[in-house]
Design a protein around this motif. Structure first.
Motif, PDB file in Angstrom:
ATOM      1  N   ALA A 112       0.824  -1.206   0.000  1.00  0.00           N
ATOM      2  CA  ALA A 112       0.000   0.000   0.000  1.00  0.00           C
ATOM      3  C   ALA A 112       0.860   1.260   0.000  1.00  0.00           C
ATOM      4  N   LYS A 113       2.019   1.189   0.658  1.00  0.00           N
ATOM      5  CA  LYS A 113       2.870   2.373   0.781  1.00  0.00           C
ATOM      6  C   LYS A 113       3.951   2.479  -0.293  1.00  0.00           C
ATOM      7  N   THR A 114       4.158   1.413  -1.071  1.00  0.00           N
ATOM      8  CA  THR A 114       5.221   1.440  -2.082  1.00  0.00           C
ATOM      9  C   THR A 114       4.713   1.187  -3.498  1.00  0.00           C
ATOM     10  N   GLY A 115       3.558   0.549  -3.642  1.00  0.00           N
ATOM     11  CA  GLY A 115       3.052   0.226  -4.970  1.00  0.00           C
ATOM     12  C   GLY A 115       3.765  -0.937  -5.631  1.00  0.00           C
ATOM     13  N   LEU A 116       4.478  -1.762  -4.860  1.00  0.00           N
ATOM     14  CA  LEU A 116       5.186  -2.903  -5.434  1.00  0.00           C
ATOM     15  C   LEU A 116       4.206  -3.941  -5.971  1.00  0.00           C
ATOM     16  N   ARG A 117       4.651  -4.677  -6.974  1.00  0.00           N
ATOM     17  CA  ARG A 117       3.909  -5.855  -7.414  1.00  0.00           C
ATOM     18  C   ARG A 117       4.026  -6.933  -6.335  1.00  0.00           C
ATOM     19  N   PHE A 118       3.040  -7.826  -6.288  1.00  0.00           N
ATOM     20  CA  PHE A 118       3.062  -8.897  -5.290  1.00  0.00           C
ATOM     21  C   PHE A 118       4.342  -9.714  -5.399  1.00  0.00           C
ATOM     22  N   SER A 119       4.722 -10.097  -6.625  1.00  0.00           N
ATOM     23  CA  SER A 119       5.908 -10.933  -6.821  1.00  0.00           C
ATOM     24  C   SER A 119       7.190 -10.194  -6.441  1.00  0.00           C
ATOM     25  N   GLU A 120       7.186  -8.862  -6.562  1.00  0.00           N
ATOM     26  CA  GLU A 120       8.349  -8.067  -6.153  1.00  0.00           C
ATOM     27  C   GLU A 120       8.438  -8.001  -4.628  1.00  0.00           C
ATOM     28  N   ALA A 121       7.297  -7.811  -3.991  1.00  0.00           N
ATOM     29  CA  ALA A 121       7.273  -7.655  -2.537  1.00  0.00           C
ATOM     30  C   ALA A 121       7.717  -8.927  -1.817  1.00  0.00           C
ATOM     31  N   ILE A 122       7.229 -10.088  -2.286  1.00  0.00           N
ATOM     32  CA  ILE A 122       7.578 -11.323  -1.578  1.00  0.00           C
ATOM     33  C   ILE A 122       9.008 -11.772  -1.897  1.00  0.00           C
ATOM     34  N   ALA A 123       9.647 -11.136  -2.880  1.00  0.00           N
ATOM     35  CA  ALA A 123      11.043 -11.467  -3.192  1.00  0.00           C
ATOM     36  C   ALA A 123      12.032 -10.645  -2.370  1.00  0.00           C
ATOM     37  N   LEU A 124      11.533  -9.687  -1.599  1.00  0.00           N
ATOM     38  CA  LEU A 124      12.429  -8.807  -0.842  1.00  0.00           C
ATOM     39  C   LEU A 124      13.158  -9.566   0.262  1.00  0.00           C
ATOM     40  N   THR A 125      14.436  -9.265   0.391  1.00  0.00           N
ATOM     41  CA  THR A 125      15.262  -9.788   1.472  1.00  0.00           C
ATOM     42  C   THR A 125      15.731  -8.616   2.328  1.00  0.00           C
ATOM     43  N   PRO A 126      16.190  -8.869   3.551  1.00  0.00           N
ATOM     44  CA  PRO A 126      16.704  -7.762   4.369  1.00  0.00           C
ATOM     45  C   PRO A 126      17.804  -6.963   3.663  1.00  0.00           C
TER      46      PRO A 126
END
Length: 308
Positions: free
Chosen positions: A146-160
């Motif tokens: 909601a705060k970044t507009g990322l695609r779902f597949s982009e968001a769940i690929a994020l690492t620390p």
């Protein structure tokens, strides 16, 4: 194409080999699945039609049969999926003339569209309903998108390691293939590789959430990930907040819509969303842009009338 294909071969066989020859390994898996779905429909609608029998009438009949249970835009996509193969068959002398010329695209009336995005008041109600505990959860994913507009597949690929908290940015350089379980895969396009600015609240929240996590492992992935699961969680929150039900992708639309209404330029929105061009942004959010243009006209008229 293999030499055994002749004008007496079925179009289904030709299309299957055409996809294997020119599309496998050249397009993304999600695109390849669309070609394979088109092949399935060919097998259902014209299983025995020979290349030599493919003309404007038989091709139009194929489109009409497909359009009898699909919307016009879906039929247009089906037509485009076929046209490349048909034109190659013409070039190879397997079909005498281009049967796709002047094809008429039909379709059933579109279904009533669900609301795709929330207004600012509705978004506030949604976020207030989230249970943002000390552990990573789908609620945190909802907040992040909601705060970044990322695609779902982009968001769940994020690492620390993708977060640079000192500079308040997150780097998008990959996606997570949640459909086939292949793990990290490239982004949708080159423009999708980008850095997205974070607000200070997200920085504080995610620096605390990720501090003890392995730096190179995805934050949100714990076993098999399903888009439907995230959508179910979001739907529950929408119902509890008494706001329209949207999808996870609708959060991306919400983010972009709020930026446009706030006066952020189309160019900046396109860059933040990772669109390949501003044309994509303009096409996707045309209704919002038109509404803003109407507001601009009112503003211009008020400004001009005050000159007297």
């Amino acid at each position: 194409m293999p030499s055994e294909l002749t004008a007496d071969s079925t179009f289904c066989d030709y299309y299957q080999q055409w996809v294997a020859m020119y599309k496998e390994g050249a397009v993304r898996d999600v695109t390849l699945r669309k070609y394979q779905l088109t092949k399935m429909w060919l097998s259902k609608l014209i299983p025995q039609l020979k290349l030599s029998e493919l003309n404007r009438i038989t091709y139009q009949r194929l489109l009409n049969d497909y359009a009898s249970c699909h919307e016009r835009q879906t039929t247009m996509d089906f037509h485009h999926q076929l046209k490349g193969a048909v034109l190659d068959a013409v070039d190879e002398g397997l079909i005498d003339r281009d049967p796709t010329r002047k094809a008429i695209i039909k379709g059933v009336p579109p279904k009533a569209k669900k609301q795709k995005y929330l207004n600012q008041f509705e978004l506030h109600r949604l976020l207030n309903d989230l249970d943002l505990g000390p552990e990573i959860s789908w609620d945190w994913l909802i907040l992040l998108i909601a705060k970044t507009g990322l695609r779902f597949s982009e968001a769940i690929a994020l690492t620390p390691a993708d977060f640079d908290f000192s500079r308040q940015i997150v780097s998008i350089s990959k996606t997570w293939d949640y459909k086939s379980g292949a793990g990290f895969v490239p982004t949708k396009n080159r423009s999708s590789v980008r850095k997205v600015q974070l607000d200070w609240q997200l920085v504080i929240q995610f620096s605390e959430l990720t501090k003890s996590m392995p730096s190179d492992e995805p934050i949100f992935v714990q076993g098999k990930v399903y888009n439907s699961t995230a959508n179910s969680v979001l739907e529950r929150h929408c119902r509890q907040a008494q706001i329209p039900i949207i999808s996870i992708h609708g959060l991306r639309h919400t983010h972009a819509s709020l930026l446009l209404f706030a006066g952020v330029s189309i160019a900046s929105v396109a860059k933040r969303l990772g669109h390949a061009s501003m044309n994509t942004t303009q096409k996707t959010y045309l209704h919002i842009i038109q509404e803003l243009e109407n507001q601009d006209v009112d503003l211009v008229m008020r400004s001009i009338s005050s000159l007297i």
